[in-house]
Design a protein around this motif. Structure first.
Motif, short mmCIF file in Angstrom:
data_model
loop_
_atom_site.label_atom_id
_atom_site.label_comp_id
_atom_site.label_asym_id
_atom_site.label_seq_id
_atom_site.Cartn_x
_atom_site.Cartn_y
_atom_site.Cartn_z
N ARG A 129 40.26 37.81 34.51
CA ARG A 129 40.56 39.11 33.92
C ARG A 129 41.44 39.92 34.87
NH1 ARG A 129 34.87 41.03 30.97
NH2 ARG A 129 34.74 39.22 29.57
N PHE A 130 42.20 40.84 34.30
CA PHE A 130 43.13 41.64 35.09
C PHE A 130 43.25 43.02 34.46
CE2 PHE A 130 45.43 39.48 31.78
CZ PHE A 130 46.33 40.42 31.31
N VAL A 131 43.81 43.94 35.21
CA VAL A 131 44.00 45.31 34.74
C VAL A 131 45.47 45.52 34.42
CG1 VAL A 131 43.84 47.76 35.33
CG2 VAL A 131 42.02 46.18 36.03
N GLU A 132 45.72 46.02 33.22
CA GLU A 132 47.08 46.31 32.76
C GLU A 132 47.07 47.69 32.13
OE1 GLU A 132 50.22 43.43 30.78
OE2 GLU A 132 48.83 44.14 29.25
N ALA A 133 47.97 48.56 32.58
CA ALA A 133 48.03 49.93 32.09
C ALA A 133 46.67 50.63 32.19
CB ALA A 133 48.55 49.97 30.65
N GLY A 134 45.92 50.29 33.25
CA GLY A 134 44.64 50.93 33.47
C GLY A 134 43.50 50.37 32.65
N LEU A 135 43.72 49.31 31.87
CA LEU A 135 42.70 48.73 31.00
C LEU A 135 42.45 47.27 31.37
CD1 LEU A 135 44.13 50.17 27.66
CD2 LEU A 135 42.16 51.07 28.91
N GLU A 136 41.18 46.85 31.34
CA GLU A 136 40.84 45.48 31.68
C GLU A 136 41.21 44.54 30.54
OE1 GLU A 136 37.19 43.04 33.82
OE2 GLU A 136 36.71 44.73 32.52
N HIS A 137 41.88 43.45 30.87
CA HIS A 137 42.36 42.49 29.89
C HIS A 137 41.91 41.07 30.24
CE1 HIS A 137 45.06 45.81 28.84
NE2 HIS A 137 45.45 45.13 27.78
N GLN A 138 41.92 40.22 29.22
CA GLN A 138 41.62 38.81 29.37
C GLN A 138 42.72 37.99 28.68
OE1 GLN A 138 38.88 36.79 30.79
NE2 GLN A 138 40.60 35.42 30.41
N SER A 139 43.33 37.06 29.40
CA SER A 139 44.30 36.16 28.78
C SER A 139 43.57 35.20 27.84
CB SER A 139 45.06 35.37 29.85
OG SER A 139 45.79 36.22 30.68
N MET A 140 44.17 34.95 26.66
CA MET A 140 43.58 34.04 25.69
C MET A 140 44.69 33.16 25.10
SD MET A 140 40.78 36.52 23.77
CE MET A 140 39.72 35.15 23.25
N ARG A 141 44.28 31.99 24.65
CA ARG A 141 45.25 30.99 24.17
C ARG A 141 44.75 30.33 22.90
NH1 ARG A 141 44.80 27.64 28.28
NH2 ARG A 141 46.59 28.38 29.49
N LEU A 142 45.69 29.98 22.00
CA LEU A 142 45.36 29.22 20.80
C LEU A 142 46.39 28.12 20.62
CD1 LEU A 142 43.84 28.75 18.11
CD2 LEU A 142 45.41 30.40 17.06
N VAL A 143 45.92 26.87 20.56
CA VAL A 143 46.77 25.74 20.20
C VAL A 143 46.80 25.68 18.68
CG1 VAL A 143 47.11 23.26 20.37
CG2 VAL A 143 46.15 24.53 22.30
N LEU A 144 48.00 25.67 18.11
CA LEU A 144 48.16 25.73 16.66
C LEU A 144 48.15 24.33 16.05
CD1 LEU A 144 51.01 28.39 16.56
CD2 LEU A 144 48.61 28.76 15.98
N GLY A 145 47.29 24.14 15.05
CA GLY A 145 47.26 22.88 14.31
C GLY A 145 46.76 21.69 15.09
N ALA A 146 45.98 21.94 16.14
CA ALA A 146 45.46 20.84 16.95
C ALA A 146 44.18 21.29 17.63
CB ALA A 146 46.50 20.42 18.00
N VAL A 147 43.54 20.34 18.31
CA VAL A 147 42.30 20.62 19.02
C VAL A 147 42.57 21.53 20.22
CG1 VAL A 147 40.53 19.54 20.49
CG2 VAL A 147 41.15 18.51 18.28
N ASN A 148 41.67 22.48 20.44
CA ASN A 148 41.77 23.37 21.59
C ASN A 148 40.76 22.95 22.65
OD1 ASN A 148 43.40 26.24 20.98
ND2 ASN A 148 42.79 25.11 19.15
N PRO A 149 41.20 22.68 23.88
CA PRO A 149 40.26 22.29 24.93
C PRO A 149 39.42 23.48 25.39
CG PRO A 149 42.47 22.48 25.83
CD PRO A 149 42.60 22.65 24.35
N VAL A 150 38.13 23.26 25.60
CA VAL A 150 37.21 24.25 26.14
C VAL A 150 36.90 23.82 27.57
CG1 VAL A 150 34.93 25.30 25.94
CG2 VAL A 150 36.24 24.75 23.88
N LEU A 151 37.25 24.67 28.53
CA LEU A 151 37.16 24.25 29.93
C LEU A 151 36.11 25.01 30.74
CD1 LEU A 151 41.00 23.93 30.67
CD2 LEU A 151 39.40 22.16 29.91
N ARG A 152 35.53 26.08 30.19
CA ARG A 152 34.56 26.86 30.96
C ARG A 152 33.65 27.62 30.01
NH1 ARG A 152 38.87 31.23 33.51
NH2 ARG A 152 38.71 32.75 31.81
N ARG A 153 32.63 28.28 30.58
CA ARG A 153 31.59 28.88 29.75
C ARG A 153 32.12 29.98 28.84
NH1 ARG A 153 28.09 32.87 28.76
NH2 ARG A 153 29.22 34.22 30.20
N ASP A 154 32.96 30.90 29.33
CA ASP A 154 33.41 31.98 28.46
C ASP A 154 34.27 31.46 27.32
OD1 ASP A 154 35.59 31.37 30.09
OD2 ASP A 154 36.14 33.46 30.44
#
Length: 302
Positions: A130-155
């Motif tokens: 997580r990181f702070v951008e414009a004073g707000l906490e953010h989380q990077s997120m990803r979506l693979v389109l039309g295919a399996v998405n790997p899950v690599l950690r608990r969150d």
């Protein structure tokens, strides 16, 4: 939508023609509500991006979002009086359609932390810190389109779980070793399961070790006692079934989260793969028939 005041449309727009409407919405949400400086909110990417705009029945702008050249969804904003009416979901789906039309295989976004569950419902998974951008906490997120998405950690596993639960229509199947501490006992998962159960959904849970959740006072057992018509648990006892090392969650709309090793969080997920979801449901059904009902859960006083 049943009420006239809840009718809206979402369309792709050219930024040059829609700049006033786009900025009107974003100024309210980002500048006025969240205190983001105008010179940060308005950047050089706007003219280079694809934009979508939601309008009410009178043609007034009520929500917007953009897709930047670096394959990132951003500037998602809905006016306060239109929130919780599925406007944000419609904007996100429109942006994903744009990405598919461009032939992109992956999109990312920077989610404000309170919005992580919203994006998880569409299949996005957290990555990086997580990181702070414009004073707000953010989380990077990803979506693979039309295919399996790997899950690599608990969150990411929790996001995958939420996506499968929220995407279920009437039935959710859970194949677990011990009710998955760290996933099924989280506040987010419990809230999603409660909504599903209260809404008439059916949750079937197969367990390798029903005693461990009972000793741990797993909150899902307590929820099942309050909603007995929605939840059913069975214990796996047949040796052929106990040799199965994997765990999964599958719904009746093509969503699934599969872990080859059931005691780990890492695995794979996809929310629009009916073929794989059907395979998992076919595996679940005969094991369910052979398993023992967990009558001790009904008698447990929590």
């Amino acid at each position: 939508m049943s009420r006239p005041d809840a009718v809206f449309t979402v369309n792709a727009v050219a930024f040059a023609q829609a700049v006033a409407d786009v900025r009107a919405v974003r100024d309210v949400v980002f500048v006025q509500e969240q205190g983001v400086p105008v010179d940060i909110e308005r950047d050089a990417l706007d003219p280079l991006s694809r934009h979508v705009l939601a309008r009410d029945a009178q043609g007034r702008a009520i929500g917007t979002g953009r897709l930047t050249p670096d394959r990132r969804i951003g500037r998602m904003a809905v006016l306060p009086e239109w929130r919780n009416r599925r406007v944000g979901e419609a904007l996100l789906k429109a942006l994903l359609r744009e990405a598919r039309e461009l032939g992109w295989t992956e999109v990312t976004l920077h989610a404000q932390v309170p919005a992580i569950a919203f994006y998880a419902r569409q299949g996005f998974l957290p990555y990086a810190e997580r990181f702070v951008e414009a004073g707000l906490e953010h989380q990077s997120m990803r979506l693979v389109l039309g295919a399996v998405n790997p899950v690599l950690r608990r969150d990411a596993g929790l996001a995958a779980l939420l996506g499968v639960i929220e995407g279920a229509r009437r039935q959710l199947l859970v194949y677990s070793r011990d009710l998955d501490p760290g996933l099924l006992d989280t506040a987010e998962a419990m809230a999603a399961l409660r909504r599903f159960g209260v809404g008439g959904g059916e949750v079937r849970v197969l367990l390798h070790d029903p005693d461990a959740p009972r000793r741990a006072l797993a909150p899902l057992i307590g929820l099942s006692q309050r909603l007995p018509s929605a939840f059913a648990f069975r214990a796996i006892e047949e040796p052929v079934d106990r040799d199965y090392a994997s765990a999964y969650v599958a719904n009746d709309r093509g969503g699934w989260y599969f872990r080859a090793l059931g005691h780990r969080f890492d695995g794979e997920t996809r929310l629009d793969d009916e073929a794989r979801a059907r395979q998992l449901r076919a595996h679940f059904a005969p094991v369910w028939e052979r398993a023992r009902p967990c009558t001790e859960y009904r008698a447990l006083g929590l």
